[in-house]
Motif scaffolding. Structure first.
Motif, PDB file in Angstrom:
ATOM      1  N   ARG A  81      -9.480  31.910  46.939  1.00 14.81           N
ATOM      2  CA  ARG A  81      -9.032  31.683  48.315  1.00 14.81           C
ATOM      3  C   ARG A  81     -10.060  30.932  49.143  1.00 14.81           C
ATOM      4  O   ARG A  81      -9.708  30.312  50.149  1.00 14.81           O
ATOM      5  CB  ARG A  81      -8.729  33.033  48.975  1.00 14.81           C
ATOM      6  N   THR A  82     -11.331  30.980  48.743  1.00 15.04           N
ATOM      7  CA  THR A  82     -12.390  30.344  49.546  1.00 15.04           C
ATOM      8  C   THR A  82     -13.152  29.251  48.792  1.00 15.04           C
ATOM      9  O   THR A  82     -14.140  28.733  49.312  1.00 15.04           O
ATOM     10  CB  THR A  82     -13.396  31.410  50.020  1.00 15.04           C
ATOM     11  N   GLY A  83     -12.735  28.915  47.597  1.00 14.07           N
ATOM     12  CA  GLY A  83     -13.442  27.875  46.848  1.00 14.07           C
ATOM     13  C   GLY A  83     -12.721  27.553  45.559  1.00 14.07           C
ATOM     14  O   GLY A  83     -11.758  28.227  45.165  1.00 14.07           O
ATOM     15  N   THR A  84     -13.195  26.516  44.896  1.00 12.27           N
ATOM     16  CA  THR A  84     -12.599  26.109  43.629  1.00 12.27           C
ATOM     17  C   THR A  84     -13.237  26.876  42.476  1.00 12.27           C
ATOM     18  O   THR A  84     -14.369  27.357  42.574  1.00 12.27           O
ATOM     19  CB  THR A  84     -12.791  24.603  43.420  1.00 12.27           C
ATOM     20  N   LEU A  85     -12.504  26.958  41.372  1.00 13.61           N
ATOM     21  CA  LEU A  85     -12.973  27.695  40.204  1.00 13.61           C
ATOM     22  C   LEU A  85     -13.538  26.778  39.127  1.00 13.61           C
ATOM     23  O   LEU A  85     -14.108  27.268  38.156  1.00 13.61           O
ATOM     24  CB  LEU A  85     -11.823  28.526  39.616  1.00 13.61           C
ATOM     25  N   ARG A  86     -13.380  25.470  39.284  1.00 19.27           N
ATOM     26  CA  ARG A  86     -13.836  24.559  38.241  1.00 19.27           C
ATOM     27  C   ARG A  86     -15.347  24.647  38.050  1.00 19.27           C
ATOM     28  O   ARG A  86     -15.845  24.584  36.931  1.00 19.27           O
ATOM     29  CB  ARG A  86     -13.427  23.134  38.594  1.00 19.27           C
ATOM     30  N   GLN A  87     -16.087  24.827  39.143  1.00 20.51           N
ATOM     31  CA  GLN A  87     -17.543  24.879  39.038  1.00 20.51           C
ATOM     32  C   GLN A  87     -18.046  26.158  38.383  1.00 20.51           C
ATOM     33  O   GLN A  87     -19.211  26.247  38.025  1.00 20.51           O
ATOM     34  CB  GLN A  87     -18.159  24.749  40.425  1.00 20.51           C
ATOM     35  N   LEU A  88     -17.164  27.146  38.218  1.00 18.48           N
ATOM     36  CA  LEU A  88     -17.545  28.397  37.556  1.00 18.48           C
ATOM     37  C   LEU A  88     -17.237  28.379  36.064  1.00 18.48           C
ATOM     38  O   LEU A  88     -17.487  29.371  35.381  1.00 18.48           O
ATOM     39  CB  LEU A  88     -16.812  29.574  38.212  1.00 18.48           C
ATOM     40  N   ARG A  89     -16.692  27.292  35.566  1.00 18.42           N
ATOM     41  CA  ARG A  89     -16.241  27.242  34.181  1.00 18.42           C
ATOM     42  C   ARG A  89     -17.393  27.448  33.201  1.00 18.42           C
ATOM     43  O   ARG A  89     -17.285  28.240  32.266  1.00 18.42           O
ATOM     44  CB  ARG A  89     -15.546  25.918  33.899  1.00 18.42           C
ATOM     45  N   THR A  90     -18.504  26.731  33.421  1.00 13.18           N
ATOM     46  CA  THR A  90     -19.621  26.813  32.476  1.00 13.18           C
ATOM     47  C   THR A  90     -20.232  28.205  32.410  1.00 13.18           C
ATOM     48  O   THR A  90     -20.389  28.765  31.320  1.00 13.18           O
ATOM     49  CB  THR A  90     -20.694  25.766  32.842  1.00 13.18           C
ATOM     50  N   PRO A  91     -20.597  28.840  33.535  1.00 13.40           N
ATOM     51  CA  PRO A  91     -21.129  30.202  33.412  1.00 13.40           C
ATOM     52  C   PRO A  91     -20.122  31.199  32.867  1.00 13.40           C
ATOM     53  O   PRO A  91     -20.500  32.163  32.173  1.00 13.40           O
ATOM     54  CB  PRO A  91     -21.562  30.549  34.838  1.00 13.40           C
ATOM     55  N   LEU A  92     -18.847  31.005  33.152  1.00  9.44           N
ATOM     56  CA  LEU A  92     -17.833  31.905  32.601  1.00  9.44           C
ATOM     57  C   LEU A  92     -17.757  31.799  31.077  1.00  9.44           C
ATOM     58  O   LEU A  92     -17.693  32.813  30.366  1.00  9.44           O
ATOM     59  CB  LEU A  92     -16.471  31.600  33.217  1.00  9.44           C
ATOM     60  N   LEU A  93     -17.770  30.575  30.557  1.00 11.39           N
ATOM     61  CA  LEU A  93     -17.737  30.382  29.106  1.00 11.39           C
ATOM     62  C   LEU A  93     -19.004  30.926  28.450  1.00 11.39           C
ATOM     63  O   LEU A  93     -18.953  31.504  27.359  1.00 11.39           O
ATOM     64  CB  LEU A  93     -17.545  28.905  28.781  1.00 11.39           C
TER      65      LEU A  93
END
Length: 306
Positions: A101-113
């Motif tokens: 709701r407050t930001g995009t999730l694309r930038q979290l892809r690398t730490p999530l993987l």
């Protein structure tokens, strides 16, 4: 979030490191891409949380109920791994919906993987240890037993030390959000404990001891997690419900003292008396021992040559 810096182990492993399984576990299960803690107080809270979480995951009743059993310990570890494999992605997925709701999730892809890879790596190590123990116990050849026993001891130390590290950093989820390890440890500890209370399976400890040992760990983990997240919120402005990209910048490391700096404040030049007699004082009286100073004012009471 920045991408993984360097290799997974940060170049800390050598060929001789594999003689020490705890060193290998440190490098593998606390990789270089995990951000360091913000202050020592949070580190202390995490260590206490690790101890309480170990009580919830392994179970004190394993020792109290009929003695220590490696097989039962491995069964509990496999059960805990299955819970983690299911619960961690679900909890992270819920938080992703909140952060979306407050930001995009694309930038979290690398730490999530990276965190998912660390989770699968640990679960694979636990499964490999369980299979190795079963294979060694089912084998009657002396050479196989000796080799399998040595490998089993190595893996046991490796997995135990790895469990300590991943419980502290909770599979590197701090690289996604600083508050995420505290949340995941709380949810996991309660999910491990609540089924025993619901089913009434107190493992022969009686009602009082059963409730104390089963609920003691999750209550402790929850209290410490609240302290940890509260400190992150008060001191650094990091909130669990806020997108990681919206957090204020964390303070950098304290610069080292310059070499050869005098005692006291390292950035204040040495102080002295500017009005003491000497060449550095423009108002000091001239004498034969004082070098000539062109800034010395003219004295009319002592004319030149008198």
């Amino acid at each position: 979030m920045a991408r993984t810096i360097g290799r997974w182990t940060g170049g800390t492993l050598t060929a001789r490191s594999f003689l020490k399984p705890h060193k290998v576990a440190e490098a593998v299960f606390h990789p270089a891409w995990i951000p360091p803690s913000l202050d020592p107080a949070i580190d202390k809270l995490k260590r206490i949380r690790v101890i309480a979480g170990a009580v919830a995951s392994i179970g004190v009743y394993t020792v109290l109920e009929g003695g220590f059993d490696v097989t039962e310990l491995l069964e509990n570890a496999l059960t805990a791994s299955a819970v983690l494999l299911f619960l961690t992605p679900v909890t992270v997925g819920v938080m992703l919906l909140v952060w979306r709701r407050t930001g995009t999730l694309r930038q979290l892809r690398t730490p999530l993987l990276n965190s998912l890879a660390l989770l699968l790596l640990f679960i694979g190590s636990v499964v490999a240890l369980a299979l190795l123990v079963q294979t060694t116990n089912a084998t009657h050849g002396p050479l196989v037993i000796i080799a399998g026993g040595a490998a089993m001891m190595w893996m046991l130390v490796f997995v135990a030390r790895g469990a300590f590290r991943v419980t502290g950093n909770f599979f590197g989820t701090g690289a996604v959000h600083r508050c995420l390890p505290a949340l995941l440890s709380t949810v996991t500890s309660w999910l491990v404990a609540v089924p025993d209370l619901v089913t009434g399976d107190l493992h022969g400890l009686g009602l009082t001891l059963g409730v104390v040992f089963i609920l003691g760990a999750p209550v402790t983990v929850t209290a410490i997690a609240l302290l940890e997240t509260g400190r992150l919120k008060r001191r650094y402005g990091i909130r669990l419900g806020a997108h990681p990209a919206g957090h204020p910048p964390v303070p950098g490391p304290v610069p080292p003292m310059p070499p050869g700096a005098p005692t006291g404040h390292p950035y204040i030049p040495p102080q002295g008396n500017p009005y003491a007699p000497g060449a550095g004082n423009p108002y000091a009286p001239y004498n034969s021992q004082t070098p000539y100073n062109p800034r010395t004012p003219y004295n009319p009471q002592a004319p030149q040559g008198s």
